[in-house]
Design a protein around this motif. Structure first.
Motif, PDB file in Angstrom:
ATOM      1  N   ARG A  66       0.827  -1.208   0.000  1.00 17.01           N
ATOM      2  CA  ARG A  66       0.000   0.000   0.000  1.00 17.01           C
ATOM      3  C   ARG A  66       0.868   1.268   0.000  1.00 17.01           C
ATOM      4  N   ALA A  67       2.065   1.168   0.590  1.00 16.02           N
ATOM      5  CA  ALA A  67       2.958   2.337   0.605  1.00 16.02           C
ATOM      6  C   ALA A  67       3.330   2.730  -0.821  1.00 16.02           C
ATOM      7  N   ARG A  68       3.600   1.736  -1.669  1.00 16.67           N
ATOM      8  CA  ARG A  68       3.930   2.033  -3.067  1.00 16.67           C
ATOM      9  C   ARG A  68       2.738   2.675  -3.779  1.00 16.67           C
ATOM     10  N   GLN A  69       1.529   2.212  -3.464  1.00 12.64           N
ATOM     11  CA  GLN A  69       0.343   2.801  -4.075  1.00 12.64           C
ATOM     12  C   GLN A  69       0.166   4.259  -3.661  1.00 12.64           C
ATOM     13  N   ILE A  70       0.456   4.539  -2.403  1.00 13.54           N
ATOM     14  CA  ILE A  70       0.297   5.910  -1.900  1.00 13.54           C
ATOM     15  C   ILE A  70       1.262   6.847  -2.616  1.00 13.54           C
ATOM     16  N   PHE A  71       2.537   6.451  -2.707  1.00  9.96           N
ATOM     17  CA  PHE A  71       3.506   7.292  -3.387  1.00  9.96           C
ATOM     18  C   PHE A  71       3.215   7.387  -4.883  1.00  9.96           C
ATOM     19  N   HIS A  72       2.709   6.295  -5.464  1.00  6.35           N
ATOM     20  CA  HIS A  72       2.356   6.359  -6.884  1.00  6.35           C
ATOM     21  C   HIS A  72       1.211   7.352  -7.104  1.00  6.35           C
ATOM     22  N   GLY A  73       0.263   7.383  -6.160  1.00  6.07           N
ATOM     23  CA  GLY A  73      -0.821   8.354  -6.272  1.00  6.07           C
ATOM     24  C   GLY A  73      -0.310   9.778  -6.236  1.00  6.07           C
ATOM     25  N   ALA A  74       0.676  10.015  -5.363  1.00  7.52           N
ATOM     26  CA  ALA A  74       1.225  11.369  -5.213  1.00  7.52           C
ATOM     27  C   ALA A  74       2.073  11.777  -6.405  1.00  7.52           C
ATOM     28  N   PHE A  75       2.921  10.856  -6.883  1.00  7.80           N
ATOM     29  CA  PHE A  75       3.888  11.207  -7.920  1.00  7.80           C
ATOM     30  C   PHE A  75       3.446  10.813  -9.327  1.00  7.80           C
ATOM     31  N   GLY A  76       2.641   9.769  -9.439  1.00  4.76           N
ATOM     32  CA  GLY A  76       2.274   9.272 -10.754  1.00  4.76           C
ATOM     33  C   GLY A  76       0.917   9.730 -11.239  1.00  4.76           C
ATOM     34  N   ARG A  77      -0.048   9.801 -10.329  1.00  3.44           N
ATOM     35  CA  ARG A  77      -1.419  10.120 -10.723  1.00  3.44           C
ATOM     36  C   ARG A  77      -1.796  11.570 -10.449  1.00  3.44           C
ATOM     37  N   ARG A  78      -0.905  12.289  -9.778  1.00  3.07           N
ATOM     38  CA  ARG A  78      -1.117  13.718  -9.522  1.00  3.07           C
ATOM     39  C   ARG A  78      -2.400  13.991  -8.741  1.00  3.07           C
TER      40      ARG A  78
END
Length: 353
Positions: free
Chosen positions: A27-39
């Motif tokens: 879930r940590a990777r998903q959170i950072f992906h949301g912040a950096f990848g999905r804007r």
């Protein structure tokens, strides 16, 4: 007491937090992906996360800790943000467009203690270091200015502050964007500027990533450099150059030398020849930066004739050199100018009250 800033956590710390709150480590990777990848703009926008996790994140962390107090757009497409932190201090960050490149410039401190005589960033002194999260937040905010089909291509750490004086927090912030699941920006597309703190340059060389190093030289001899950059008195030009040489030997990346041209101070032909003598035997590149006028400063841009002659002398000596294009001139885009103007405007209001 305000909640912690999400971006102050390392990926490992966020993974531990997820585990402690009953969630799988991925879930940590998903959170950072949301912040950096999905804007995404808030935890509630992370629709791939369970509702309970989104609620826990919102209760435990702030997604953004700053407020945008000014957003200026120049005629050349350059955009500058003035961000107010929770303690009321302000910093600047800039998005620059050039062809397919989307370069951002970020700050590392509130103010600066280096005392460079021409620089608007240091005219108000140093207040404090920015946290890793406050540095990262600038990157995320600037990325969100871009349309969906565009991404940041380059980062320059040349905004307000001396980056190497806040090295640990800076490296943690850059880890966010270079790590797997981050923004996909390689270390070779990131340039870190410094006035020349030798031991910190050597520490940067040991960090394991091939960041580009840019040394703010601004003078070709000790006396003049100490006049322009007061901290040079306690460091010495020779020590700075040795550290830069060590960086090249360790990292294998060509060092850039920034040289701001100050009319009738460091822009004479003899200064160009002295600079050529310093650098012609080094694998180096010089960025000439004609002075951006600052109302509070007495320094001025040299004539085009003097700029051209300085350039020619370096070229004749075989030193790679370019003259930096001026970006965002109509919005105070040079580092510290907007912050200084806002501060002076507020002080004037206070005096009139």
């Amino acid at each position: 007491m305000s909640a912690a800033l999400l971006f102050d956590l390392t990926p490992d710390q966020l993974t531990d937090w997820c585990t402690e709150h009953g969630h799988k480590p991925y879930r940590a990777r998903q959170i950072f992906h949301g912040a950096f990848g999905r804007r995404v703009m808030a935890f509630s926008d992370m629709s791939d996360l369970p509702a309970k996790l989104r609620e826990q994140l919102a209760d435990s962390f702030q997604f953004f800790s700053s407020t945008i107090t000014a957003h200026n757009v120049a005629s050349d497409g350059t955009e500058k943000l003035l961000l107010a932190m929770q303690d009321g201090s302000t910093v600047e960050c800039v998005l620059m467009r050039e062809g397919k490149r989307r370069t951002i410039c970020i700050s590392t401190q509130v103010g600066c203690a280096m005392g460079c005589v021409f620089c608007a960033s240091g005219m108000l002194g140093l207040t404090r270091n920015l946290s890793a999260g406050e540095i990262t937040e600038q990157i995320v905010r600037l990325d969100q200015l871009l349309p969906a089909e565009e991404r940041i291509t380059n980062i320059v750490v040349m905004g307000i502050g001396e980056p190497l004086a806040n090295l640990d927090n800076l490296l943690q912030a850059l880890d966010h964007v270079t790590a797997d699941g981050g923004m996909g920006i390689g270390a070779r597309r990131i340039t870190i500027s410094t006035v020349g703190l030798p031991e910190k340059i050597r520490r940067l060389a040991e960090c394991g990533k091939a960041y580009n190093l840019a040394v703010s030289l601004h003078a070709p001899n000790e006396e003049l450099r100490s006049q322009i950059i007061p901290v040079n008195e306690g460091i010495g030009l020779a020590a700075v150059l040795r550290a830069a040489d060590d960086y090249f030997e360790k990292v294998g990346r060509r060092v850039s030398y920034e040289y701001i041209l100050l009319g009738k101070l460091n822009d004479a032909p003899e200064h160009a020849q002295q600079l050529a003598n310093l650098l012609k035997s080094r694998f180096a590149h010089v960025n000439l930066i004609p002075m951006n006028p600052v109302a509070e400063s007495s320094f001025r841009r040299p004539s085009e004739r003097r700029i051209q002659r300085f350039l020619e002398i370096l070229q004749e000596a075989g030193v790679p050199v370019t003259v930096r294009k001026r970006k965002g001139a109509d919005i105070d885009a040079a580092c510290g100018q907007l912050r200084l103007r806002k501060h002076n405007d507020n002080a004037l209001v206070d005096l009139k009250s």
